[in-house]
Motif scaffolding. Structure first.
Motif, short mmCIF file in Angstrom:
data_model
loop_
_atom_site.label_atom_id
_atom_site.label_comp_id
_atom_site.label_asym_id
_atom_site.label_seq_id
_atom_site.Cartn_x
_atom_site.Cartn_y
_atom_site.Cartn_z
N SER A 20 0.82 -1.21 0.00
CA SER A 20 0.00 0.00 0.00
C SER A 20 0.86 1.26 0.00
O SER A 20 2.04 1.23 0.39
CB SER A 20 -0.89 -0.03 1.26
N ILE A 22 3.13 4.39 0.08
CA ILE A 22 4.51 4.72 -0.33
C ILE A 22 5.30 3.46 -0.64
O ILE A 22 6.08 3.42 -1.60
CB ILE A 22 5.21 5.54 0.78
N ASP A 41 4.67 -7.65 3.23
CA ASP A 41 3.61 -6.96 3.97
C ASP A 41 2.89 -8.00 4.83
O ASP A 41 2.98 -9.21 4.60
CB ASP A 41 2.60 -6.29 3.02
N TYR A 157 3.51 7.85 18.18
CA TYR A 157 3.96 7.94 16.78
C TYR A 157 5.22 8.80 16.70
O TYR A 157 6.22 8.42 16.07
CB TYR A 157 2.84 8.52 15.91
N THR A 190 1.31 12.74 3.11
CA THR A 190 1.39 12.14 1.78
C THR A 190 0.07 11.44 1.51
O THR A 190 -0.50 10.80 2.40
CB THR A 190 2.56 11.13 1.75
N THR A 192 -1.96 8.86 0.82
CA THR A 192 -1.96 7.39 0.78
C THR A 192 -3.20 6.89 1.51
O THR A 192 -3.87 7.64 2.22
CB THR A 192 -0.73 6.82 1.52
N1 LIG Z 1 1.14 9.00 4.53
C1 LIG Z 1 1.76 9.93 5.23
O1 LIG Z 1 1.28 11.09 5.34
C2 LIG Z 1 3.09 9.64 5.88
C3 LIG Z 1 3.89 10.71 6.30
C4 LIG Z 1 5.11 10.43 6.92
C5 LIG Z 1 5.52 9.13 7.09
N2 LIG Z 1 4.72 8.11 6.67
C6 LIG Z 1 5.20 6.76 6.90
O2 LIG Z 1 5.30 6.08 5.67
C7 LIG Z 1 5.11 4.67 5.87
C8 LIG Z 1 4.08 4.16 4.90
O3 LIG Z 1 2.90 4.89 5.09
P1 LIG Z 1 1.72 4.90 4.02
O4 LIG Z 1 1.10 6.24 4.17
O5 LIG Z 1 2.18 4.43 2.70
O6 LIG Z 1 0.75 3.84 4.74
P2 LIG Z 1 -0.19 2.65 4.23
O7 LIG Z 1 -1.09 2.33 5.37
O8 LIG Z 1 -0.78 3.00 2.91
O9 LIG Z 1 0.87 1.47 4.06
C9 LIG Z 1 1.50 0.90 5.19
C10 LIG Z 1 1.69 -0.58 4.92
O10 LIG Z 1 2.41 -1.15 6.05
C11 LIG Z 1 1.85 -2.41 6.29
N3 LIG Z 1 2.10 -2.84 7.67
C12 LIG Z 1 1.61 -2.28 8.82
N4 LIG Z 1 1.99 -2.99 9.89
C13 LIG Z 1 2.75 -4.03 9.42
C14 LIG Z 1 3.42 -5.11 10.04
N5 LIG Z 1 3.40 -5.29 11.37
N6 LIG Z 1 4.10 -5.99 9.27
C15 LIG Z 1 4.14 -5.83 7.92
N7 LIG Z 1 3.50 -4.83 7.27
C16 LIG Z 1 2.82 -3.94 8.02
C17 LIG Z 1 0.36 -2.24 6.04
O11 LIG Z 1 -0.29 -3.48 5.84
C18 LIG Z 1 0.36 -1.33 4.80
O12 LIG Z 1 0.33 -2.08 3.61
C19 LIG Z 1 4.74 4.51 7.36
O13 LIG Z 1 5.90 4.13 8.06
C20 LIG Z 1 4.30 5.91 7.75
O14 LIG Z 1 4.51 6.16 9.13
C21 LIG Z 1 3.53 8.34 6.06
#
Ligand SMILES: NC(=O)c1ccc[n+]([C@@H]2O[C@H](COP(=O)([O-])OP(=O)(O)OC[C@H]3O[C@@H](n4cnc5c(N)ncnc54)[C@H](O)[C@@H]3O)[C@@H](O)[C@H]2O)c1
Length: 257
Positions: A20, A22, A41, A157, A190, A192
């Motif tokens: 999913s 990023i 994942d 967080y 971002t 997502t």
């Molecule tokens: N979206 C934002 O605004 C943003 C901003 C800064 C940082 N981030 C970071 O970027 C990363 C990805 O975020 P995203 O927005 O793409 O989120 P998302 O929810 O779209 O994707 C996260 C993925 O991580 C997987 N995941 C969660 N727990 C897990 C586990 N225990 N084992 C294996 N997989 C697991 C989920 O199944 C999911 O597919 C995260 O670390 C998030 O903290 C996101």
């Protein structure tokens, strides 16, 4: 998609959170640039690896919970067994959580810290020995602007994301002499499923997303997952050969004010 020479040609990459957002965008970009991609994942990683294979790239999926040592160790071993080596690890899996230290339960604190921070320790623990054996590698950890500046009701967080920055720097110092580079990425909001899911919990999701976009104070828009993926691509490629121990901000101006 048939790639002959790309910026990651010949490299084996492991990407967690690849189903999913990023992580998914990065898996698709890395494959387009010639990498072999192990999509990891807790659920649905096969959708990403399937998409890569249908486009002519090389990929397989691994269902693993990144908080579990044995599952993380198996992922790294299966990458090396299948593709012969491990060049790039992108630890992107993570989860959000809201609450101050009074409201947060101990279980919630542990879950966020395990998913976001302990997972990075485990991934590095089981990837670095493979990288050293082959002369080096690149690790990219997903932090956040929340690791640099605090937000209201984000105690767990923010603590997890700040911990990632120093874990990154410490690991870069420890293994730089063996050719392993370690960097982290600090995005702000971002667009997502992670962000959309939270927006849907608010009374007016559109208003929430508009206001969130404005917090990216210079460009006043959300970042796209593909834009973060391109920063990960730079850190994964040999172009960033002198870059290690950094926390790279991609925030459309969130921290500029
Ligand atoms: N979206 C934002 O605004 C943003 C901003 C800064 C940082 N981030 C970071 O970027 C990363 C990805 O975020 P995203 O927005 O793409 O989120 P998302 O929810 O779209 O994707 C996260 C993925 O991580 C997987 N995941 C969660 N727990 C897990 C586990 N225990 N084992 C294996 N997989 C697991 C989920 O199944 C999911 O597919 C995260 O670390 C998030 O903290 C996101």
């Amino acid at each position: 998609m048939s790639v002959v020479v790309g910026r990651l040609s010949g490299k084996t990459t492991v990407i967690t959170g690849a189903a999913s957002g990023i992580g998914r965008a990065t898996a698709l970009l890395f494959a387009k640039e010639g990498a072999k991609v192990v999509a990891v994942d807790i659920a649905n990683a096969e959708l990403t690896s399937g998409e890569i294979e249908r486009s002519g790239g090389q990929s397989f999926s691994a269902r693993a919970d990144v908080t579990k040592a044995s599952e993380v160790r198996d992922v790294m071993e299966s990458a090396v067994q299948r593709y012969g080596k491990l060049d790039v690890l992108f630890c992107c899996a993570g989860r959000v959580s809201f609450g101050n230290v009074v409201d947060l339960t101990e279980e919630e604190w542990d879950s966020v810290l395990d998913t976001n921070l302990k997972s990075m320790f485990l991934c590095a623990k089981y990837a670095v020995p493979h990288m050293i054996k082959q002369g080096g590698g690149s690790i990219i950890n997903m932090s956040s602007v929340s690791g640099l500046v605090a937000g209201v009701d984000e105690a767990a967080y923010d603590a997890s994301k700040a911990g990632i920055i120093l874990l990154t720097k410490a690991t870069a110092l420890d293994f730089g002499p063996k050719g392993v580079r370690v960097n982290c990425i600090c995005p702000s909001s971002t667009d997502t499923p992670f962000l959309r899911k939270y927006a849907d919990l608010t009374p007016d999701p559109k208003k929430f997303l508009d206001e969130t976009a404005k917090m990216n104070a210079a460009l006043r828009r959300l970042i796209q997952p593909e834009e973060v993926a391109h920063l990960a691509l730079y850190l994964a490629s040999d172009e960033s050969g002198a870059v290690t121990g950094t926390a790279m901000v991609i925030d459309a101006g969130y921290t500029a004010i």
